[in-house]
Design a protein around this motif. Structure first.
Motif, PDB file in Angstrom:
ATOM      1  N   ASP A  42     -12.202   0.254  10.210  1.00 28.20           N
ATOM      2  CA  ASP A  42     -12.767   1.233   9.287  1.00 28.20           C
ATOM      3  C   ASP A  42     -14.233   1.537   9.607  1.00 28.20           C
ATOM      4  O   ASP A  42     -14.666   2.698   9.585  1.00 28.20           O
ATOM      5  CB  ASP A  42     -12.631   0.721   7.855  1.00 28.20           C
ATOM      6  N   THR A  97     -19.169  -1.780  -0.858  1.00 31.08           N
ATOM      7  CA  THR A  97     -19.778  -0.455  -0.682  1.00 31.08           C
ATOM      8  C   THR A  97     -20.442  -0.300   0.683  1.00 31.08           C
ATOM      9  O   THR A  97     -21.104   0.708   0.935  1.00 31.08           O
ATOM     10  CB  THR A  97     -20.826  -0.198  -1.785  1.00 31.08           C
ATOM     11  N   THR A 163      -2.615  -1.355  -2.916  1.00 29.36           N
ATOM     12  CA  THR A 163      -3.448  -0.396  -3.654  1.00 29.36           C
ATOM     13  C   THR A 163      -3.893   0.773  -2.769  1.00 29.36           C
ATOM     14  O   THR A 163      -4.899   1.412  -3.046  1.00 29.36           O
ATOM     15  CB  THR A 163      -4.687  -1.107  -4.230  1.00 29.36           C
ATOM     16  N   THR A 164      -3.120   1.038  -1.720  1.00 25.87           N
ATOM     17  CA  THR A 164      -3.459   2.158  -0.844  1.00 25.87           C
ATOM     18  C   THR A 164      -3.420   3.496  -1.581  1.00 25.87           C
ATOM     19  O   THR A 164      -4.106   4.442  -1.186  1.00 25.87           O
ATOM     20  CB  THR A 164      -2.504   2.219   0.356  1.00 25.87           C
ATOM     21  N   LEU A 166      -4.757   4.246  -4.160  1.00 23.30           N
ATOM     22  CA  LEU A 166      -6.064   4.521  -4.750  1.00 23.30           C
ATOM     23  C   LEU A 166      -7.099   4.933  -3.709  1.00 23.30           C
ATOM     24  O   LEU A 166      -8.238   5.252  -4.064  1.00 23.30           O
ATOM     25  CB  LEU A 166      -6.565   3.288  -5.507  1.00 23.30           C
ATOM     26  N   SER A 167      -6.719   4.894  -2.431  1.00 23.07           N
ATOM     27  CA  SER A 167      -7.684   5.214  -1.365  1.00 23.07           C
ATOM     28  C   SER A 167      -7.087   6.187  -0.348  1.00 23.07           C
ATOM     29  O   SER A 167      -7.294   6.027   0.854  1.00 23.07           O
ATOM     30  CB  SER A 167      -8.146   3.932  -0.673  1.00 23.07           C
ATOM     31  N   ASN A 168      -6.314   7.119  -0.837  1.00 25.78           N
ATOM     32  CA  ASN A 168      -5.729   8.173   0.017  1.00 25.78           C
ATOM     33  C   ASN A 168      -4.890   7.621   1.160  1.00 25.78           C
ATOM     34  O   ASN A 168      -4.923   8.126   2.286  1.00 25.78           O
ATOM     35  CB  ASN A 168      -6.837   9.079   0.578  1.00 25.78           C
ATOM     36  N   ASN A 172      -6.820  -0.580   1.268  1.00 28.01           N
ATOM     37  CA  ASN A 172      -7.928  -0.595   0.306  1.00 28.01           C
ATOM     38  C   ASN A 172      -8.653  -1.948   0.304  1.00 28.01           C
ATOM     39  O   ASN A 172      -8.639  -2.688  -0.685  1.00 28.01           O
ATOM     40  CB  ASN A 172      -7.401  -0.271  -1.089  1.00 28.01           C
ATOM     41  N   ARG A 174     -11.807  -2.487   0.266  1.00 30.01           N
ATOM     42  CA  ARG A 174     -12.973  -2.492  -0.616  1.00 30.01           C
ATOM     43  C   ARG A 174     -12.607  -2.951  -2.024  1.00 30.01           C
ATOM     44  O   ARG A 174     -13.331  -3.752  -2.639  1.00 30.01           O
ATOM     45  CB  ARG A 174     -13.609  -1.100  -0.654  1.00 30.01           C
ATOM     46  N   LEU A 175     -11.488  -2.463  -2.532  1.00 31.01           N
ATOM     47  CA  LEU A 175     -11.056  -2.875  -3.865  1.00 31.01           C
ATOM     48  C   LEU A 175     -10.703  -4.357  -3.887  1.00 31.01           C
ATOM     49  O   LEU A 175     -11.044  -5.075  -4.843  1.00 31.01           O
ATOM     50  CB  LEU A 175      -9.849  -2.049  -4.308  1.00 31.01           C
TER      51      LEU A 175
END
Length: 503
Positions: A42, A97, A163-164, A166-168, A172, A174-175
């Protein structure tokens, strides 16, 4: 004892709450490791940058365990552990972040402070358990808490994938990282509301002076300074990978600045230690008539030998330091030596260390409790580490895989059980400074990890195993000759009021 452990009552209730606090601190401490390849893709990081992040994750744990140990002895484990868990939100927020390598370095350095949570629980468990049960209780605390690293390994990647949406559609990570900080912070509040520093009727013992560890002889003071210097030198070693051309985090002048800062920190620590122990050490001014002349003699009931702390620091360097290093390289070792796939090699490493630790570390503490001598238990287990690693240094592709796994498991058992034995001894040296003693001993576990990984970076796996084997045998010899049995190893002192012990 097992029945009482499963009852979740009285001091065992405190034990369960405390090992889970340590468990969560380990989840936060190692929350980026299982997501490393995803983060690499990433943020377009290099393999060298990932290695540096792993080293940075160990760095500040070394001084943090010392500082937290001092704060702990003054304010108590309830407040300190709760605050540490709540503060986990800060490094997790920075990591979640982050948009570049430098931000991840700062988050890794800050996350390493979470490793100091181990010290806090050692004091809490020592307050609630009598000497004859301290080894088993500390083993449960350390072994089950250490499993947080494995829990992060198995759960965080699955959470990031789940939880992908939630991140297009992207993994995910970061979550996943952020949630570890949120859960730790919430549990910090629960822990503060659920525990007390001591059992009913027992007074929490605080050191009379703060800012450094009190010693009871001039020789002990200089031994303490030598240990402090060793820790700061290991931090200096960590600056080396940050100056490499492919990393570009520190310039040459910045590395010199770091070394200057560490030298200043050592001088400051020496001065603070002298302030606390000036009556024992005397003046440090050669022109003063009281130069190195002690004006205070401690009564025998208050004396302790600092060399016992030094020896236990060496044992923890030998066992937990080896554990940190081996866990980092074991999957690759089996993958390359026996041409295994990553999944199989990873399973062997997981069974050998995180899973085995659930049983091995408590069993080491329990054997220490049930034996007639903690000293000789420590000596024999450390010798077992030496023999185990020397055997592992002989493993090659001509070995049968089951035999190689068996030797690895045997060595891993001695490594982890020995750590349990170490912390069956630590709380018995001097109760009112248990936090500082645990901080020093615990910090040397990280020093060992740094030293061993540095050896590995310049050599190979077989040299690393041989080095750890020889160091362990030297340590076992020193324990056999110089380690002393604590006077309260098995006899009940004032650890638990009688009314609580009957439950």
């Amino acid at each position: 004892m097992i029945r009482r452990l499963l009852s979740f009552r009285d001091r065992y209730y405190i034990l369960h709450l405390t090992w889970f606090a340590f468990f969560l601190s380990f989840v936060v401490w190692f929350n980026m490791a299982p997501l490393a390849t995803t983060i690499q893709q990433d943020l377009k990081l290099t393999t060298e940058q990932l290695k540096v992040l792993a080293i940075c994750n160990l760095a500040l744990t070394i001084p943090a365990r010392i500082v937290v140990g001092m704060i702990l002895d003054r304010f108590g484990p309830r407040l300190v552990f709760s605050a540490l868990l709540v503060l986990a939100l800060i490094p997790c927020s920075i990591a979640a972040t982050a948009t570049n390598f430098n931000q991840l370095v700062w988050s890794s350095l800050a996350t390493g402070i979470m490793g100091s949570g181990f010290v806090v629980g050692v004091r809490m468990v020592a307050e609630w358990f009598p000497p004859e049960e301290i080894g088993f209780a500390q083993g449960i605390y350390g072994g089950w808490g250490n499993f947080g690293a494995a829990a992060a390994q198995f759960t965080l990647p699955a959470l990031a994938v789940a939880t992908t949406f939630l991140s297009n559609g992207a993994v995910n990570w970061r979550l996943a990282v952020m949630l570890t900080g949120i859960v730790a912070a919430l549990y910090g509040v629960v822990y503060f509301l659920s525990v007390e520093d001591t059992p009913p009727g027992k007074v929490y013992q605080r050191p009379q002076q703060h800012g450094a560890m009190p010693v009871t002889s001039t020789n002990s003071f200089w031994a303490m300074m030598a240990l402090d210097m060793g820790m700061l030198l290991s931090l200096g070693i960590l600056t080396f990978p940050l100056t490499q051309p492919q990393i570009h985090f520190l310039q040459g002048w910045q590395e010199l600045l770091c070394w200057g800062f560490l030298a200043g920190l050592f001088l400051l620590q020496t001065y603070k230690s002298w302030q606390v122990n000036r009556e024992v050490v005397g003046s440090l001014n050669p022109l003063n008539s009281n130069f190195l002349k002690s004006s205070k003699t401690y009564p025998s009931t208050q004396r302790y030998q600092f060399r016992q702390i030094a020896l236990l620091s060496f044992t923890y360097l030998t066992n937990f330091g080896a554990q940190l290093a081996v866990f980092s390289i074991l999957p690759m070792f089996f993958e390359q030596t026996f041409a295994l796939n990553r999944v199989t090699a990873g399973m062997i490493a997981a069974i050998s260390y995180p899973f085995l630790n659930l049983v091995s570390r408590p069993s080491g503490g329990l054997i220490s409790d049930k034996s007639s001598s903690r000293k000789w238990t420590m000596t024999l287990f450390t010798a077992g580490i030496g023999v185990g690693f020397l055997l592992m240094s002989r493993i090659n592709s001509h070995w049968s895989l089951p035999i190689a796994i068996g030797v690895t498991l045997l060595c891993a058992y001695f490594v982890q059980a020995s750590a349990g034995v170490t912390f069956s001894l630590v709380p018995l040296i001097k109760q009112d400074i248990t936090g500082q003693i645990a901080g020093t001993v615990g910090a040397y576990g990280n020093v060992g990890g740094v030293v061993y990984l540095t050896v590995y970076n310049f050599t190979n796996t077989w040299t690393l195993f041989s080095t750890m084997g020889v160091v362990a045998l030297i340590c076992a010899s020193l324990c056999g000759f110089f380690l002393q049995e604590p006077s309260a190893s098995f006899a009940e002192n004032n650890a638990i009021p009688k009314v609580e012990q009957s439950n």
